[in-house]
Design a protein around this motif. Structure first.
Motif, PDB file in Angstrom:
ATOM      1  N   ILE A  24      -0.485  -4.786   3.296  1.00  0.00           N
ATOM      2  CA  ILE A  24       0.305  -4.783   1.907  1.00  0.00           C
ATOM      3  C   ILE A  24      -0.114  -6.106   0.995  1.00  0.00           C
ATOM      4  O   ILE A  24      -0.060  -7.266   1.739  1.00  0.00           O
ATOM      5  CB  ILE A  24       2.035  -4.904   2.104  1.00  0.00           C
ATOM      6  N   GLU A  25      -0.743  -6.020   0.153  1.00  0.00           N
ATOM      7  CA  GLU A  25      -1.397  -7.031  -0.774  1.00  0.00           C
ATOM      8  C   GLU A  25      -0.683  -7.108  -2.276  1.00  0.00           C
ATOM      9  O   GLU A  25      -0.760  -5.996  -2.688  1.00  0.00           O
ATOM     10  CB  GLU A  25      -2.692  -7.041  -0.652  1.00  0.00           C
ATOM     11  N   PRO A  26      -0.704  -7.989  -2.603  1.00  0.00           N
ATOM     12  CA  PRO A  26      -0.189  -8.093  -4.207  1.00  0.00           C
ATOM     13  C   PRO A  26      -1.414  -7.801  -5.151  1.00  0.00           C
ATOM     14  O   PRO A  26      -2.465  -7.848  -4.852  1.00  0.00           O
ATOM     15  CB  PRO A  26       0.239  -9.648  -4.450  1.00  0.00           C
ATOM     16  N   ILE A  47       7.403  -7.447  -1.552  1.00  0.00           N
ATOM     17  CA  ILE A  47       7.970  -7.170  -0.171  1.00  0.00           C
ATOM     18  C   ILE A  47       9.241  -8.041  -0.222  1.00  0.00           C
ATOM     19  O   ILE A  47       9.286  -9.118  -0.495  1.00  0.00           O
ATOM     20  CB  ILE A  47       6.929  -7.783   0.584  1.00  0.00           C
ATOM     21  N   HIS A  48      10.189  -7.508   0.056  1.00  0.00           N
ATOM     22  CA  HIS A  48      11.587  -7.768   0.072  1.00  0.00           C
ATOM     23  C   HIS A  48      11.901  -8.451   1.512  1.00  0.00           C
ATOM     24  O   HIS A  48      12.387  -9.579   1.607  1.00  0.00           O
ATOM     25  CB  HIS A  48      12.469  -6.510  -0.114  1.00  0.00           C
ATOM     26  N   SER A  49      11.676  -7.654   2.377  1.00  0.00           N
ATOM     27  CA  SER A  49      12.126  -8.194   3.989  1.00  0.00           C
ATOM     28  C   SER A  49      11.358  -7.541   5.101  1.00  0.00           C
ATOM     29  O   SER A  49      10.654  -6.424   4.695  1.00  0.00           O
ATOM     30  CB  SER A  49      13.648  -8.093   4.179  1.00  0.00           C
ATOM     31  N   LEU A  50      11.167  -7.980   6.300  1.00  0.00           N
ATOM     32  CA  LEU A  50      10.669  -7.579   7.314  1.00  0.00           C
ATOM     33  C   LEU A  50      11.379  -7.104   8.626  1.00  0.00           C
ATOM     34  O   LEU A  50      12.110  -8.177   8.567  1.00  0.00           O
ATOM     35  CB  LEU A  50       9.432  -8.304   7.821  1.00  0.00           C
TER      36      LEU A  50
ATOM     37  N   ILE B  24      12.105 -11.357   8.516  1.00  0.00           N
ATOM     38  CA  ILE B  24      12.078 -12.081   7.612  1.00  0.00           C
ATOM     39  C   ILE B  24      13.094 -11.553   6.365  1.00  0.00           C
ATOM     40  O   ILE B  24      12.971 -10.574   6.041  1.00  0.00           O
ATOM     41  CB  ILE B  24      10.546 -12.495   6.763  1.00  0.00           C
ATOM     42  N   ILE B  47       7.586 -13.561   0.580  1.00  0.00           N
ATOM     43  CA  ILE B  47       6.575 -12.959   1.453  1.00  0.00           C
ATOM     44  C   ILE B  47       5.250 -12.347   0.412  1.00  0.00           C
ATOM     45  O   ILE B  47       5.438 -11.350  -0.463  1.00  0.00           O
ATOM     46  CB  ILE B  47       7.082 -11.607   1.907  1.00  0.00           C
TER      47      ILE B  47
END
Lengths: 61, 61
Positions: A24-26, A47-50, B24, B47
């Motif tokens: 996942i890339e901005p 990306i919020h959380s993992l 995360i 992130i």
């Protein structure tokens, strides 16, 4: 392999947007998801959380 | 297991901040990292990107 499923948080719900995500890339005003199969998807989100042991990545608009 | 190593992007460099990261989560003005061993660390960062097959998570201030 260590891929994860990506979910978009929409209010109280989590909507599956892509399975087997590798990167996942901005990109501009969102993120580009790429699966281990080479499938690509662009979402206006961050990306919020993992939760990697659960193979889950959460995105949010 | 499907943990990853977390790196903080600082200019041209990527500094390893935690190994074997499980979760995360956003917290106040940063993120809380938790390893599979229960170790926790707070960083003023977001992130930035993921490369899960390479077991890498990138954070950025």
């Amino acid at each position: 392999m260590c891929e994860a499923n990506a979910y978009l948080i929409e209010g109280e719900e989590e909507k599956l947007v892509m399975e087997s995500v590798d990167t996942i890339e901005p990109e501009e005003d969102g993120v580009k998801l790429t699966s281990i199969f080479g499938e690509q998807k662009f979402l206006k989100a961050v990306i919020h959380s993992l939760s990697l042991v659960d193979h889950k990545v959460f995105l949010k608009e």
